[in-house]
Design a protein around this motif. Sequence first.
Motif, PDB file in Angstrom:
ATOM      1  N   SER A   1      -4.023  23.903 -64.031  1.00 33.41           N
ATOM      2  CA  SER A   1      -4.198  24.447 -62.691  1.00 33.41           C
ATOM      3  C   SER A   1      -3.772  23.386 -61.688  1.00 33.41           C
ATOM      4  CB  SER A   1      -5.662  24.833 -62.472  1.00 33.41           C
ATOM      5  OG  SER A   1      -5.838  25.394 -61.197  1.00 33.41           O
ATOM      6  N   GLY A   2      -2.883  23.741 -60.774  1.00 31.04           N
ATOM      7  CA  GLY A   2      -2.351  22.764 -59.831  1.00 31.04           C
ATOM      8  C   GLY A   2      -2.754  23.061 -58.403  1.00 31.04           C
ATOM      9  N   ASP A   3      -2.761  22.000 -57.588  1.00 28.65           N
ATOM     10  CA  ASP A   3      -3.005  22.178 -56.165  1.00 28.65           C
ATOM     11  C   ASP A   3      -2.199  21.142 -55.394  1.00 28.65           C
ATOM     12  OD1 ASP A   3      -4.388  19.838 -56.640  1.00 28.65           O
ATOM     13  OD2 ASP A   3      -6.206  20.445 -55.618  1.00 28.65           O
ATOM     14  N   GLY A   4      -2.083  21.352 -54.108  1.00 31.90           N
ATOM     15  CA  GLY A   4      -1.339  20.446 -53.246  1.00 31.90           C
ATOM     16  C   GLY A   4       0.050  20.972 -52.956  1.00 31.90           C
ATOM     17  N   PRO A   5       0.729  20.336 -51.998  1.00 27.98           N
ATOM     18  CA  PRO A   5       2.097  20.762 -51.662  1.00 27.98           C
ATOM     19  C   PRO A   5       3.057  20.482 -52.810  1.00 27.98           C
ATOM     20  CG  PRO A   5       1.509  18.745 -50.499  1.00 27.98           C
ATOM     21  CD  PRO A   5       0.272  19.214 -51.198  1.00 27.98           C
ATOM     22  N   ARG A   6       4.146  21.214 -52.834  1.00 33.02           N
ATOM     23  CA  ARG A   6       5.101  21.147 -53.939  1.00 33.02           C
ATOM     24  C   ARG A   6       5.584  19.717 -54.219  1.00 33.02           C
ATOM     25  NH1 ARG A   6       7.651  24.839 -56.895  1.00 33.02           N
ATOM     26  NH2 ARG A   6       7.105  26.598 -55.587  1.00 33.02           N
ATOM     27  N   ASP A   7       5.814  18.920 -53.184  1.00 32.00           N
ATOM     28  CA  ASP A   7       6.322  17.566 -53.395  1.00 32.00           C
ATOM     29  C   ASP A   7       5.230  16.562 -53.776  1.00 32.00           C
ATOM     30  OD1 ASP A   7       5.196  17.777 -50.883  1.00 32.00           O
ATOM     31  OD2 ASP A   7       6.564  16.361 -49.948  1.00 32.00           O
ATOM     32  N   ASN A   8       3.952  16.949 -53.694  1.00 30.84           N
ATOM     33  CA  ASN A   8       2.853  16.055 -54.045  1.00 30.84           C
ATOM     34  C   ASN A   8       1.790  16.832 -54.836  1.00 30.84           C
ATOM     35  OD1 ASN A   8       1.411  13.695 -54.161  1.00 30.84           O
ATOM     36  ND2 ASN A   8       0.438  13.989 -52.166  1.00 30.84           N
ATOM     37  N   ARG A   9       2.241  17.606 -55.800  1.00 31.65           N
ATOM     38  CA  ARG A   9       1.369  18.499 -56.565  1.00 31.65           C
ATOM     39  C   ARG A   9       0.573  17.724 -57.613  1.00 31.65           C
ATOM     40  NH1 ARG A   9       0.933  23.553 -56.034  1.00 31.65           N
ATOM     41  NH2 ARG A   9       0.299  24.940 -57.695  1.00 31.65           N
ATOM     42  N   HIS A  10      -0.691  18.077 -57.750  1.00 31.82           N
ATOM     43  CA  HIS A  10      -1.568  17.472 -58.755  1.00 31.82           C
ATOM     44  C   HIS A  10      -2.007  18.566 -59.718  1.00 31.82           C
ATOM     45  CE1 HIS A  10      -4.647  15.336 -60.800  1.00 31.82           C
ATOM     46  NE2 HIS A  10      -5.632  15.984 -60.221  1.00 31.82           N
ATOM     47  N   THR A  11      -1.857  18.328 -61.016  1.00 34.88           N
ATOM     48  CA  THR A  11      -2.245  19.304 -62.032  1.00 34.88           C
ATOM     49  C   THR A  11      -3.479  18.817 -62.772  1.00 34.88           C
ATOM     50  OG1 THR A  11       0.052  19.978 -62.322  1.00 34.88           O
ATOM     51  CG2 THR A  11      -1.472  20.575 -64.076  1.00 34.88           C
TER      52      THR A  11
END
Length: 135
Positions: A59-69
């Motif tokens: 499950s990921g969150d954050g903006p596309r260029d700084n995404r955290h999974t």
Amino acid sequence: MSFLARRLAANATPLTTRAFSASARRDIAKITLVGNLAATPEVKATSTGKEVIEYAVASGDGPRDNRHTSWFRVATFAEEGPRRDYLTSLPKGSTVFVEGDAVMNTYTDAEGKTRSSLSIYQKNLEVLRRGSPSE
């Protein structure tokens, strides 16, 4: 005091009573996940010989260029049959909605360090999008 007010006061239950349940109080931790399967769920045997189905949800969150999974390991017990066959046929990349019980386990690793891990025991699973087998 009116008749109705006296009647309500006489029948009032103490605040410590749980009127909605006749069972004993249990502390529980619930978790809800929405994410993608990291791989096809696998059937594994426990030390007692019972079979468990294990899988991981990303499950990921954050903006596309700084995404955290975040990765979550999930287990469920399912007897042989259509439900188990369906779960083990879900391909990697399928988007799932999982509800389960969360348990925090503490253990000592091979180096003697104390570690913690979160175990999730599936209670409900809904497939939101089935991944293609080639993913």
